[in-house]
Design a protein around this motif. Structure first.
Motif, mmCIF file in Angstrom:
data_model
loop_
_atom_site.group_PDB
_atom_site.id
_atom_site.type_symbol
_atom_site.label_atom_id
_atom_site.label_comp_id
_atom_site.label_asym_id
_atom_site.label_seq_id
_atom_site.Cartn_x
_atom_site.Cartn_y
_atom_site.Cartn_z
ATOM 1 N N GLY A 1 13.561 -14.024 -2.808
ATOM 2 C CA GLY A 1 14.013 -15.234 -2.143
ATOM 3 C C GLY A 1 14.424 -14.964 -0.708
ATOM 4 N N GLN A 2 14.943 -16.004 -0.070
ATOM 5 C CA GLN A 2 15.270 -15.900 1.359
ATOM 6 C C GLN A 2 16.320 -14.825 1.632
ATOM 7 O OE1 GLN A 2 17.098 -19.367 3.225
ATOM 8 N NE2 GLN A 2 15.921 -19.003 5.083
ATOM 9 N N ALA A 3 17.368 -14.756 0.802
ATOM 10 C CA ALA A 3 18.439 -13.789 1.037
ATOM 11 C C ALA A 3 17.923 -12.353 0.893
ATOM 12 C CB ALA A 3 19.590 -14.031 0.066
ATOM 13 N N LYS A 4 17.167 -12.086 -0.182
ATOM 14 C CA LYS A 4 16.618 -10.737 -0.373
ATOM 15 C C LYS A 4 15.627 -10.392 0.722
ATOM 16 C CE LYS A 4 16.853 -10.603 -5.418
ATOM 17 N NZ LYS A 4 16.038 -10.588 -6.655
ATOM 18 N N ARG A 5 14.824 -11.365 1.103
ATOM 19 C CA ARG A 5 13.822 -11.134 2.146
ATOM 20 C C ARG A 5 14.513 -10.747 3.458
ATOM 21 N NH1 ARG A 5 8.319 -12.904 2.551
ATOM 22 N NH2 ARG A 5 8.574 -13.745 0.457
ATOM 23 N N CYS A 6 15.588 -11.455 3.803
ATOM 24 C CA CYS A 6 16.315 -11.143 5.037
ATOM 25 C C CYS A 6 16.941 -9.751 4.967
ATOM 26 C CB CYS A 6 17.394 -12.193 5.283
ATOM 27 S SG CYS A 6 16.760 -13.800 5.821
ATOM 28 N N ARG A 7 17.531 -9.403 3.817
ATOM 29 C CA ARG A 7 18.115 -8.077 3.672
ATOM 30 C C ARG A 7 17.051 -6.997 3.805
ATOM 31 N NH1 ARG A 7 20.975 -10.276 -0.795
ATOM 32 N NH2 ARG A 7 19.727 -9.034 -2.259
ATOM 33 N N LEU A 8 15.898 -7.242 3.199
ATOM 34 C CA LEU A 8 14.820 -6.262 3.252
ATOM 35 C C LEU A 8 14.311 -6.080 4.684
ATOM 36 C CD1 LEU A 8 12.974 -4.363 1.687
ATOM 37 C CD2 LEU A 8 11.435 -6.293 1.285
ATOM 38 N N TYR A 9 14.086 -7.185 5.402
ATOM 39 C CA TYR A 9 13.629 -7.089 6.792
ATOM 40 C C TYR A 9 14.644 -6.341 7.642
ATOM 41 C CZ TYR A 9 9.983 -10.569 5.780
ATOM 42 O OH TYR A 9 8.901 -11.239 5.270
ATOM 43 N N ALA A 10 15.926 -6.586 7.378
ATOM 44 C CA ALA A 10 16.977 -5.942 8.163
ATOM 45 C C ALA A 10 16.988 -4.430 7.936
ATOM 46 C CB ALA A 10 18.343 -6.537 7.815
ATOM 47 N N VAL A 11 16.889 -4.006 6.678
ATOM 48 C CA VAL A 11 16.939 -2.574 6.396
ATOM 49 C C VAL A 11 15.668 -1.873 6.877
ATOM 50 C CG1 VAL A 11 15.943 -2.524 4.063
ATOM 51 C CG2 VAL A 11 17.743 -0.892 4.695
ATOM 52 N N LEU A 12 14.520 -2.558 6.836
ATOM 53 C CA LEU A 12 13.288 -1.973 7.347
ATOM 54 C C LEU A 12 13.371 -1.757 8.855
ATOM 55 C CD1 LEU A 12 10.546 -3.902 5.315
ATOM 56 C CD2 LEU A 12 11.445 -1.617 4.911
ATOM 57 N N GLU A 13 13.973 -2.720 9.551
ATOM 58 C CA GLU A 13 14.132 -2.580 11.001
ATOM 59 C C GLU A 13 15.117 -1.458 11.319
ATOM 60 O OE1 GLU A 13 13.720 -2.919 15.032
ATOM 61 O OE2 GLU A 13 12.441 -3.690 13.414
ATOM 62 N N LEU A 14 16.177 -1.324 10.516
ATOM 63 C CA LEU A 14 17.112 -0.223 10.712
ATOM 64 C C LEU A 14 16.412 1.125 10.533
ATOM 65 C CD1 LEU A 14 20.300 -1.532 8.865
ATOM 66 C CD2 LEU A 14 20.098 -1.039 11.313
ATOM 67 N N ALA A 15 15.532 1.205 9.527
ATOM 68 C CA ALA A 15 14.791 2.448 9.295
ATOM 69 C C ALA A 15 13.892 2.770 10.487
ATOM 70 C CB ALA A 15 13.970 2.334 8.013
ATOM 71 N N ARG A 16 13.226 1.737 11.026
ATOM 72 C CA ARG A 16 12.354 1.964 12.187
ATOM 73 C C ARG A 16 13.167 2.414 13.396
ATOM 74 N NH1 ARG A 16 9.286 -2.436 9.885
ATOM 75 N NH2 ARG A 16 10.618 -3.967 10.879
ATOM 76 N N ARG A 17 14.333 1.794 13.597
ATOM 77 C CA ARG A 17 15.156 2.175 14.744
ATOM 78 C C ARG A 17 15.709 3.591 14.584
ATOM 79 N NH1 ARG A 17 18.619 -3.311 16.325
ATOM 80 N NH2 ARG A 17 16.810 -4.711 16.403
ATOM 81 N N GLY B 1 0.790 -1.219 0.000
ATOM 82 C CA GLY B 1 0.000 0.000 0.000
ATOM 83 C C GLY B 1 0.824 1.271 0.000
ATOM 84 N N GLY B 2 2.137 1.153 -0.243
ATOM 85 C CA GLY B 2 2.991 2.341 -0.292
ATOM 86 C C GLY B 2 4.230 2.194 0.564
ATOM 87 N N LEU B 3 5.107 3.185 0.467
ATOM 88 C CA LEU B 3 6.386 3.115 1.178
ATOM 89 C C LEU B 3 6.212 3.160 2.686
ATOM 90 C CD1 LEU B 3 9.472 3.033 0.970
ATOM 91 C CD2 LEU B 3 9.453 5.532 0.874
ATOM 92 N N ARG B 4 5.337 4.034 3.183
ATOM 93 C CA ARG B 4 5.156 4.129 4.634
ATOM 94 C C ARG B 4 4.678 2.819 5.211
ATOM 95 N NH1 ARG B 4 1.298 5.112 8.325
ATOM 96 N NH2 ARG B 4 -0.357 5.375 6.794
ATOM 97 N N GLN B 5 3.744 2.166 4.500
ATOM 98 C CA GLN B 5 3.216 0.883 4.979
ATOM 99 C C GLN B 5 4.286 -0.204 4.911
ATOM 100 O OE1 GLN B 5 1.729 2.938 2.909
ATOM 101 N NE2 GLN B 5 -0.318 3.386 3.697
ATOM 102 N N LEU B 6 5.141 -0.143 3.872
ATOM 103 C CA LEU B 6 6.231 -1.118 3.774
ATOM 104 C C LEU B 6 7.218 -0.928 4.915
ATOM 105 C CD1 LEU B 6 7.804 -3.360 2.299
ATOM 106 C CD2 LEU B 6 8.817 -1.574 0.852
ATOM 107 N N LEU B 7 7.604 0.331 5.192
ATOM 108 C CA LEU B 7 8.554 0.604 6.265
ATOM 109 C C LEU B 7 7.993 0.230 7.630
ATOM 110 C CD1 LEU B 7 10.011 4.038 5.124
ATOM 111 C CD2 LEU B 7 11.152 1.830 5.094
ATOM 112 N N GLY B 8 6.679 0.379 7.792
ATOM 113 C CA GLY B 8 6.064 0.077 9.080
ATOM 114 C C GLY B 8 5.599 -1.355 9.218
ATOM 115 N N ARG B 9 5.796 -2.161 8.171
ATOM 116 C CA ARG B 9 5.272 -3.525 8.195
ATOM 117 C C ARG B 9 5.985 -4.364 9.239
ATOM 118 N NH1 ARG B 9 2.161 -6.200 4.319
ATOM 119 N NH2 ARG B 9 2.146 -8.458 4.536
#
Length: 231
Positions: free
Chosen positions: A82-98, A63-71
Motif C-alpha cells: 500500500g501507499q505507506a509501505k511503498r513510501c517507506r520502501l522508496y525512502a529506504v532505497l534512496e537512503l541505501a543509494r545515498r 530481478g534481484g536485490l541489486r535491481q531493487l536497490l537501483g530502481r
C-alpha cells in the motif's frame, strides 16, 4: 496437520527459530535472506501472503536485490504494498543509494576502473531512459561529486558541452569521468558516444579539466572507452 513455513500464510504460526524477527535477534542480520530482511522492514503481507512472500515477489519483479536497490522508477501495483509501505520502501532505497554514493565520495582516490564501474552501474543501470552523468574529481583524482546532468529517451539523450563546462567550474574539478547508460542493456559504445567523448575532451581541455574516462553502462556490464584506447 501443522503447516510448514513454506506453506503457512501466517508467520506467527512458523516455528520460532524460522520467524525473520526472531531469527535476526538470535543469529544476526547476516543469517537472513534478502526476502526475510525485506519482510522485517515491510512488517506484514496481506491476506493469503506473508511479508516474506511479499519480499520474494518484489525481488522477483525487479530481478534481484541489486535491481531493487537501483530502481529509480515506481514499482508496479502490488498486492500488499500500500501507499505507506511503498513510501517507506522508496525512502529506504534512496537512503541505501545515498550511503553508497557517500562511501564512493569518501575514497581518497579512485582505486580502479572496476570500482568506478560498479558504482556507476548501481546509479544508472536501472533507468528506463538514457541518463548522462559525471564524476567530478580534484587534482589528486579524489571524488568531489557525482551529478546526473541530462536525461533523455529510451534511445538517446542530448549532451550540451556548455552545461558540462559549467558543472566542472561549479565543482572546481580538475578531472572528470563521463558516464551514461544504454536502456537496451547493451553497453557497446555508439559512434555518437565516441564523438561526444572527443568533443568534451577537447572543450574541457581548454579550461584545464582532464577527461579520464567515459563509461557506457548496460544492464549487467559496462564498457570503458579509456580501456578501449578511445581516450
Amino acid at each position: 496437520m501443522n503447516s510448514s513455513p513454506s506453506t503457512s500464510r501466517n508467520i506467527s504460526q512458523w516455528p520460532q527459530q524460522k520467524r525473520p524477527r526472531e531469527k535476526l535477534l538470535s543469529q544476526g542480520a547476516a543469517a537472513l535472506s534478502d526476502a526475510e530482511l525485506l519482510a522485517i522492514f515491510l512488517g506484514c503481507g496481506s491476506r493469503g501472503q506473508t511479508a516474506v512472500d511479499l519480499g520474494r515477489h518484489l525481488l522477483n519483479i525487479c530481478g534481484g536485490l541489486r535491481q531493487l536497490l537501483g530502481r529509480t522508477v515506481p514499482l508496479p501495483p502490488t498486492r500488499g504494498l500500500g501507499q505507506a509501505k511503498r513510501c517507506r520502501l522508496y525512502a529506504v532505497l534512496e537512503l541505501a543509494r545515498r550511503c553508497t554514493a557517500d562511501e564512493f565520495k569518501r575514497e581518497a582516490t579512485l582505486r580502479s576502473p572496476a570500482d568506478t564501474a560498479q558504482f556507476l552501474r548501481g546509479r544508472l543501470a536501472s533507468y528506463p531512459y538514457e541518463v548522462f552523468a559525471c564524476v567530478f574529481l580534484d587534482a589528486r583524482n579524489r571524488v568531489i561529486a557525482f551529478e546526473e546532468l541530462f536525461r533523455g529517451t529510451i534511445d538517446g539523450t542530448s549532451v550540451h558541452p556548455r552545461e558540462v563546462v559549467r558543472a566542472c567550474l561549479r565543482h572546481n574539478a580538475a578531472a572528470v569521468i563521463l558516464a551514461h547508460n544504454h536502456p537496451s542493456g547493451v553497453a557497446e559504445p555508439s559512434e555518437s558516444d565516441r564523438l561526444v567523448t572527443a568533443e568534451l575532451r577537447q572543450i574541457l581541455g581548454l579550461i584545464g579539466v582532464r577527461v579520464l574516462d567515459h563509461f557506457v553502462v548496460g544492464a549487467d556490464t559496462h564498457v570503458s572507452l579509456a580501456q578501449r584506447g578511445l581516450i
